[in-house]
Design a protein around this motif. Structure first.
Motif, PDB file in Angstrom:
ATOM      1  N   ALA A   1       0.905  -1.158   0.068  1.00 22.35           N
ATOM      2  CA  ALA A   1       0.049  -0.159  -0.006  1.00 22.35           C
ATOM      3  C   ALA A   1       0.696   1.127  -0.131  1.00 22.35           C
ATOM      4  CB  ALA A   1      -0.798  -0.140   1.228  1.00 22.35           C
ATOM      5  N   ASP A   2       0.543   2.280  -0.962  1.00 20.99           N
ATOM      6  CA  ASP A   2       1.487   3.232  -1.250  1.00 20.99           C
ATOM      7  C   ASP A   2       3.111   2.836  -1.376  1.00 20.99           C
ATOM      8  OD1 ASP A   2      -0.507   4.847  -1.658  1.00 20.99           O
ATOM      9  OD2 ASP A   2      -0.403   5.940   0.339  1.00 20.99           O
ATOM     10  N   GLY A   3       3.324   1.743  -1.801  1.00 20.98           N
ATOM     11  CA  GLY A   3       4.668   1.407  -1.544  1.00 20.98           C
ATOM     12  C   GLY A   3       5.536   0.938  -0.695  1.00 20.98           C
ATOM     13  N   LYS A   4       4.344   0.634   0.645  1.00 21.07           N
ATOM     14  CA  LYS A   4       4.989  -0.336   1.444  1.00 21.07           C
ATOM     15  C   LYS A   4       4.461  -1.439   1.702  1.00 21.07           C
ATOM     16  CE  LYS A   4       3.736   3.503   4.636  1.00 21.07           C
ATOM     17  NZ  LYS A   4       3.103   4.078   5.953  1.00 21.07           N
ATOM     18  N   VAL A   5       5.333  -2.518   1.736  1.00 21.88           N
ATOM     19  CA  VAL A   5       4.890  -4.002   1.756  1.00 21.88           C
ATOM     20  C   VAL A   5       4.229  -4.295   3.123  1.00 21.88           C
ATOM     21  CG1 VAL A   5       5.602  -6.245   1.608  1.00 21.88           C
ATOM     22  CG2 VAL A   5       6.547  -4.526  -0.008  1.00 21.88           C
ATOM     23  N   LEU A   6       3.241  -4.731   3.179  1.00 29.39           N
ATOM     24  CA  LEU A   6       2.411  -5.208   4.665  1.00 29.39           C
ATOM     25  C   LEU A   6       3.029  -6.427   4.887  1.00 29.39           C
ATOM     26  CD1 LEU A   6       0.458  -2.694   3.456  1.00 29.39           C
ATOM     27  CD2 LEU A   6      -1.514  -4.482   4.102  1.00 29.39           C
ATOM     28  N   PRO A   7       2.930  -6.655   6.405  1.00 31.72           N
ATOM     29  CA  PRO A   7       3.335  -8.054   6.747  1.00 31.72           C
ATOM     30  C   PRO A   7       2.412  -9.222   6.064  1.00 31.72           C
ATOM     31  CG  PRO A   7       3.058  -6.539   8.479  1.00 31.72           C
ATOM     32  CD  PRO A   7       2.587  -5.681   7.131  1.00 31.72           C
ATOM     33  N   PRO A   8       2.860 -10.365   5.707  1.00 35.65           N
ATOM     34  CA  PRO A   8       1.791 -11.264   5.105  1.00 35.65           C
ATOM     35  C   PRO A   8       0.559 -11.496   6.109  1.00 35.65           C
ATOM     36  CG  PRO A   8       4.331 -12.161   5.295  1.00 35.65           C
ATOM     37  CD  PRO A   8       4.235 -10.895   6.040  1.00 35.65           C
ATOM     38  N   ILE A   9      -0.288 -11.694   5.468  1.00 44.46           N
ATOM     39  CA  ILE A   9      -1.602 -11.772   6.031  1.00 44.46           C
ATOM     40  C   ILE A   9      -2.152 -13.416   5.724  1.00 44.46           C
ATOM     41  CG2 ILE A   9      -4.047 -11.162   6.142  1.00 44.46           C
ATOM     42  CD1 ILE A   9      -3.207  -8.462   4.516  1.00 44.46           C
ATOM     43  N   LEU A  10      -2.252 -14.115   7.007  1.00 44.13           N
ATOM     44  CA  LEU A  10      -2.337 -15.632   7.051  1.00 44.13           C
ATOM     45  C   LEU A  10      -4.004 -15.762   7.136  1.00 44.13           C
ATOM     46  CD1 LEU A  10       0.211 -16.792   9.247  1.00 44.13           C
ATOM     47  CD2 LEU A  10       0.269 -16.769   6.818  1.00 44.13           C
ATOM     48  N   VAL A  11      -4.502 -16.482   6.153  1.00 46.52           N
ATOM     49  CA  VAL A  11      -5.922 -16.645   6.007  1.00 46.52           C
ATOM     50  C   VAL A  11      -6.436 -18.195   6.450  1.00 46.52           C
ATOM     51  CG1 VAL A  11      -8.268 -16.485   4.931  1.00 46.52           C
ATOM     52  CG2 VAL A  11      -6.053 -14.814   4.394  1.00 46.52           C
ATOM     53  N   PRO A  12      -6.904 -18.270   7.586  1.00 39.63           N
ATOM     54  CA  PRO A  12      -7.136 -19.810   7.927  1.00 39.63           C
ATOM     55  C   PRO A  12      -8.299 -20.543   7.018  1.00 39.63           C
ATOM     56  CG  PRO A  12      -7.473 -18.426  10.004  1.00 39.63           C
ATOM     57  CD  PRO A  12      -7.246 -17.497   8.447  1.00 39.63           C
ATOM     58  N   THR A  13      -8.256 -21.693   7.019  1.00 42.68           N
ATOM     59  CA  THR A  13      -9.171 -22.671   6.091  1.00 42.68           C
ATOM     60  C   THR A  13     -10.632 -22.157   6.647  1.00 42.68           C
ATOM     61  OG1 THR A  13      -7.584 -24.181   6.103  1.00 42.68           O
ATOM     62  CG2 THR A  13     -10.005 -24.671   5.474  1.00 42.68           C
ATOM     63  N   GLY A  14     -11.625 -21.928   5.767  1.00 40.99           N
ATOM     64  CA  GLY A  14     -12.929 -21.675   6.087  1.00 40.99           C
ATOM     65  C   GLY A  14     -13.137 -20.355   6.580  1.00 40.99           C
ATOM     66  N   SER A  15     -12.281 -19.358   6.555  1.00 40.19           N
ATOM     67  CA  SER A  15     -12.755 -17.951   6.513  1.00 40.19           C
ATOM     68  C   SER A  15     -13.846 -17.456   5.695  1.00 40.19           C
ATOM     69  CB  SER A  15     -11.219 -17.066   6.724  1.00 40.19           C
ATOM     70  OG  SER A  15     -10.395 -17.376   7.316  1.00 40.19           O
ATOM     71  N   ARG A  16     -14.565 -16.687   6.068  1.00 37.99           N
ATOM     72  CA  ARG A  16     -15.775 -16.221   5.136  1.00 37.99           C
ATOM     73  C   ARG A  16     -15.073 -14.730   4.808  1.00 37.99           C
ATOM     74  NH1 ARG A  16     -20.011 -14.365   9.170  1.00 37.99           N
ATOM     75  NH2 ARG A  16     -18.324 -13.894  10.264  1.00 37.99           N
ATOM     76  N   ALA A  17     -15.733 -14.134   3.655  1.00 33.63           N
ATOM     77  CA  ALA A  17     -14.953 -13.123   3.063  1.00 33.63           C
ATOM     78  C   ALA A  17     -14.947 -11.960   4.087  1.00 33.63           C
ATOM     79  CB  ALA A  17     -15.972 -12.898   1.938  1.00 33.63           C
ATOM     80  N   ALA A  18     -16.115 -11.874   5.051  1.00 36.35           N
ATOM     81  CA  ALA A  18     -16.060 -10.760   5.706  1.00 36.35           C
ATOM     82  C   ALA A  18     -14.709 -10.951   6.870  1.00 36.35           C
ATOM     83  CB  ALA A  18     -17.221 -10.466   6.505  1.00 36.35           C
ATOM     84  N   ASP A  19     -14.530 -12.182   7.180  1.00 33.55           N
ATOM     85  CA  ASP A  19     -13.386 -12.385   8.345  1.00 33.55           C
ATOM     86  C   ASP A  19     -12.061 -12.074   7.365  1.00 33.55           C
ATOM     87  OD1 ASP A  19     -15.266 -13.461   9.836  1.00 33.55           O
ATOM     88  OD2 ASP A  19     -14.711 -15.477   9.006  1.00 33.55           O
ATOM     89  N   THR A  20     -11.889 -12.461   6.169  1.00 32.21           N
ATOM     90  CA  THR A  20     -10.506 -12.208   5.552  1.00 32.21           C
ATOM     91  C   THR A  20     -10.572 -10.729   5.307  1.00 32.21           C
ATOM     92  OG1 THR A  20     -10.993 -14.270   4.141  1.00 32.21           O
ATOM     93  CG2 THR A  20      -9.530 -12.656   3.235  1.00 32.21           C
ATOM     94  N   ALA A  21     -11.532  -9.994   4.867  1.00 34.39           N
ATOM     95  CA  ALA A  21     -11.560  -8.554   4.799  1.00 34.39           C
ATOM     96  C   ALA A  21     -11.076  -7.868   6.067  1.00 34.39           C
ATOM     97  CB  ALA A  21     -12.847  -8.153   4.235  1.00 34.39           C
ATOM     98  N   LEU A  22     -11.442  -8.195   7.454  1.00 33.09           N
ATOM     99  CA  LEU A  22     -11.269  -7.934   8.421  1.00 33.09           C
ATOM    100  C   LEU A  22      -9.704  -7.826   8.689  1.00 33.09           C
ATOM    101  CD1 LEU A  22     -14.568  -8.757  10.614  1.00 33.09           C
ATOM    102  CD2 LEU A  22     -13.748  -6.246   9.905  1.00 33.09           C
ATOM    103  N   ARG A  23      -9.297  -9.124   8.448  1.00 31.00           N
ATOM    104  CA  ARG A  23      -7.771  -9.286   8.579  1.00 31.00           C
ATOM    105  C   ARG A  23      -6.961  -8.401   7.642  1.00 31.00           C
ATOM    106  NH1 ARG A  23      -6.305 -14.288  11.355  1.00 31.00           N
ATOM    107  NH2 ARG A  23      -8.358 -15.442  11.560  1.00 31.00           N
ATOM    108  N   ILE A  24      -7.437  -8.221   6.438  1.00 31.54           N
ATOM    109  CA  ILE A  24      -6.381  -7.434   5.467  1.00 31.54           C
ATOM    110  C   ILE A  24      -6.699  -5.881   6.230  1.00 31.54           C
ATOM    111  CG2 ILE A  24      -6.581  -6.440   3.264  1.00 31.54           C
ATOM    112  CD1 ILE A  24      -7.705  -8.988   2.270  1.00 31.54           C
TER     113      ILE A  24
END
Ligand SMILES: [Zn+2]
Length: 619
Positions: free
Chosen positions: A375-398
């Motif tokens: 984002a704006d050239g800054k690399v974010l720490p990797p975001i781990l998405v567990p199995t079964g995460s709903r879209a909303a859960d993933t979006a909240l992690r991001i």
């Protein structure tokens, strides 16, 4: 005191016309005034029933001079009221010589008839002077010839095709109108002889500017009857005003206009008025209401001219004309979108970044993976998405990862699409200053390693138009539509956001309305393509799409019932004539005005009375 002097002291200034009328006519005919049954101060009380602060515009002035040396008793005969200092004075009214000169006003409550004559009597020192007055009644009659009460009712424009048979063309005394909104004028003037008289009806704006006027001929079959005009139909635009076959019967008006009948009797000009709709502080079905718009006109690309007009100024002028046209249509429901000159209009670049969609369309859950973003050239720490995460859960992690880097990240959940497994979710990413952040994949890695749950970066590209929703995505909107609306619109649910684009990608429509869906993240929004605007006053596209939002109704009546091509919400007609698709039904108006059908807070009182505004400020 001589009689000659006494007569001269009585100055009946019924109206401005007195000053202009030839001196002889004033002397020969008794002073004339109108039965003051309208509501000039718009306070909800008939002028001649008001006890204090009585509007004196239709009253006659009575000067009692200081030359009396004994008390003067003022009395009236017939339907007259005496006012002193704007207040109702009890009669007989006794004025002591020390109270003179006194300026009184006379107000009529009943018309003069053959058997009822009106007069004012001044008695002093054993001598009585009698001055006759002539009162004329100017009444507005409803479709069934019943008198309308201007203090509690209002006029409204017709919902019928202007030239149809529900406007009677004749002027017979007993004729009635099938269209309940038509009205006619009745004049009772006992001094008028013959079977016809002439009057005028005119509309003036809230600012007092004359909008339109019609000459009226009023007739009677025999001299025992009052005079009646033909029925008048109120219309909101020039096409209806100029419709064939209704010349002299269609009067152009706008919301809260004053409709005034003007008549001259015995050299005295007199008038009575009614208003269009009721003041906004009232709750009736015809009280004036306003919906607020926020308009965004897109540029084809960053910095390019807007998609309509030749430059920013002409684009804004076109939108203002559209809003004026939508006001003319929605006047049928006593709803306005406000003064076109005051609507906020923004010329906007298409949003290119700052939008992330999770599980767009399919709403599939994660099988598990890693999301790597920059984002704006800054690399974010990797975001781990567990199995079964709903879209909303993933979006909240991001969103959490973005916030950790100082960005503002707003997550919204979309309604499930027809064949979607579950809801998708979106993230709008902004810098601290509110600008959209540039989000992309971290260099050298895929955005996500999840084999099932897709992460997509949005960009609105008008090069191929805006991808329109289809039957599957109607509830959520396409990714491009959601990005347009969610990045540009404000969060204010009480405004309707309107986006003007060049075209829809598949050309299947000219406008789209996003109505307040129960779980939808976007609502109260309309996207219009410029072709729809080019056909203003033939298709009324903006007014139509606003109708979907106001009525919270995605369907068209001709989808579910018989074809009625003159209706605004009919979808398959674009005639620019009096038969064009512009009428709203009483049911549609109730739906639009009803809080159940209207997205909460969209309609606000319009043109509240000053007194009501003061009261609401106080608390
Ligand atoms: Zn439609």
């Amino acid at each position: 005191m001589t009689r000659a002097y006494a007569v001269a002291m009585l100055l009946c200034a019924a109206s401005i016309a007195d000053a202009q009328a030839p001196a002889e006519s004033v002397r020969e005919s008794p002073a004339a005034l109108v039965v003051d049954r309208d509501d000039s101060d718009d306070d909800g009380t008939t002028d001649n029933e008001q006890a204090a602060s009585v509007p004196l515009d239709e009253a006659a002035l009575l000067m009692v001079p200081a030359t009396y040396t004994t008390p003067v008793t003022v009395n009236v005969l017939g339907g007259l009221r005496v006012l002193q200092g704007g207040k109702l004075a009890p009669t007989p009214l006794v004025l002591k010589p020390t109270e003179l000169p006194a300026q009184l006003s006379l107000q009529a409550t009943e018309p003069s008839t053959g058997s009822r004559s009106l007069a004012v009597l001044l008695a002093s020192g054993g001598e009585t002077i009698r001055k006759p007055l002539h009162a004329v009644e100017l009444a507005f009659l409803d479709a069934q010839n019943r008198p309308l009460r201007p203090a509690v009712s209002g006029l409204a424009i017709s919902q019928r095709v202007t030239s149809d048979a529900s406007l009677p063309r004749g002027s017979e005394h007993g004729i009635t109108s099938r269209d309940p909104r038509n009205f006619r004028i009745q004049i009772t003037d006992s001094l008028a002889t013959g079977k016809r008289i002439e009057a005028r009806i005119e509309s003036t704006s809230e600012l007092g500017q004359l909008r339109h006027a019609l000459a009226l001929t009023l007739v009677r079959q025999d001299t025992s009857q009052p005079f009646r005009s033909r029925f008048v139909r109120l219309v909101g635009d020039h096409v209806d005003r100029d419709a064939r076959g209704v010349a002299g019967q269609a009067l152009l008006v706008a919301l809260r206009d004053t409709v005034r009948v003007v008549y001259t009797s015995g050299g005295h000009m007199m008038q009575q008025a009614m208003r269009i709709s009721r003041p906004g502080d009232e709750v009736s079905a015809i009280a004036a209401r306003q919906a607020s718009l926020r308009v965004f006109v897109l540029r084809a690309t960053k910095g390019a001219p807007p998609v309509i007009g030749t430059d920013d100024a002409s684009a804004i002028a076109l939108i203002r004309a559209e809003i004026a046209s939508a006001n003319e249509i929605w006047l049928q429901c006593n709803i306005t979108f406000g003064a076109p000159s005051e609507s906020p209009i923004e010329i906007a670049d298409p949003p290119k970044h700052g939008f992330i969609a999770v599980a767009n369309r399919d709403g599939l859950p994660a099988r598990g993976g890693t999301i790597q973003l920059r984002a704006d050239g800054k690399v974010l720490p990797p975001i781990l998405v567990p199995t079964g995460s709903r879209a909303a859960d993933t979006a909240l992690r991001i969103a959490e990862a973005l916030r950790g880097q100082g960005f503002d990240a707003q997550v919204t959940v979309n309604p499930k699409t027809v064949f979607g497994a579950a809801s998708g979710a979106d993230i709008v990413v902004r810098r601290r200053n509110g600008e959209l952040a540039v989000v992309d994949a971290a260099p050298g890695s895929p955005i996500s390693t999840d084999p099932q749950q897709r992460i997509e970066l949005g960009a609105v590209d008008l090069g191929d138009g805006i991808e329109e929703f289809d039957n599957m995505t109607a509830a959520s909107g396409t990714l491009e539509e959601r990005m347009l609306i969610k990045t540009l619109a404000d969060d204010d649910p009480s405004t309707i956001d309107l986006f003007i684009i060049n075209r829809f990608t598949h050309g299947t429509r000219q406008g789209e309305a996003f109505i307040e869906a129960s779980s939808g993240a976007i609502g109260n929004a309309v996207i219009l393509d410029r072709t729809g605007l080019r056909h203003r006053e033939t298709a009324w596209t903006m007014a139509h799409e606003l109708g979907h939002v106001l009525m919270n109704q995605p369907l068209h009546p001709d989808n579910v019932g018989r074809d009625r091509p003159w209706l605004l919400m009919d979808s398959d007609n674009n005639r620019g004539t009096v038969n064009g698709p512009k009428r709203l039904t009483p049911e549609e108006c109730s739906l639009a005005r009803d809080s159940a059908g209207t997205p909460a807070g969209v309609l606000k009182p319009y043109a509240e009375r000053a007194s009501a505004k003061d009261a609401s400020k106080a608390d």
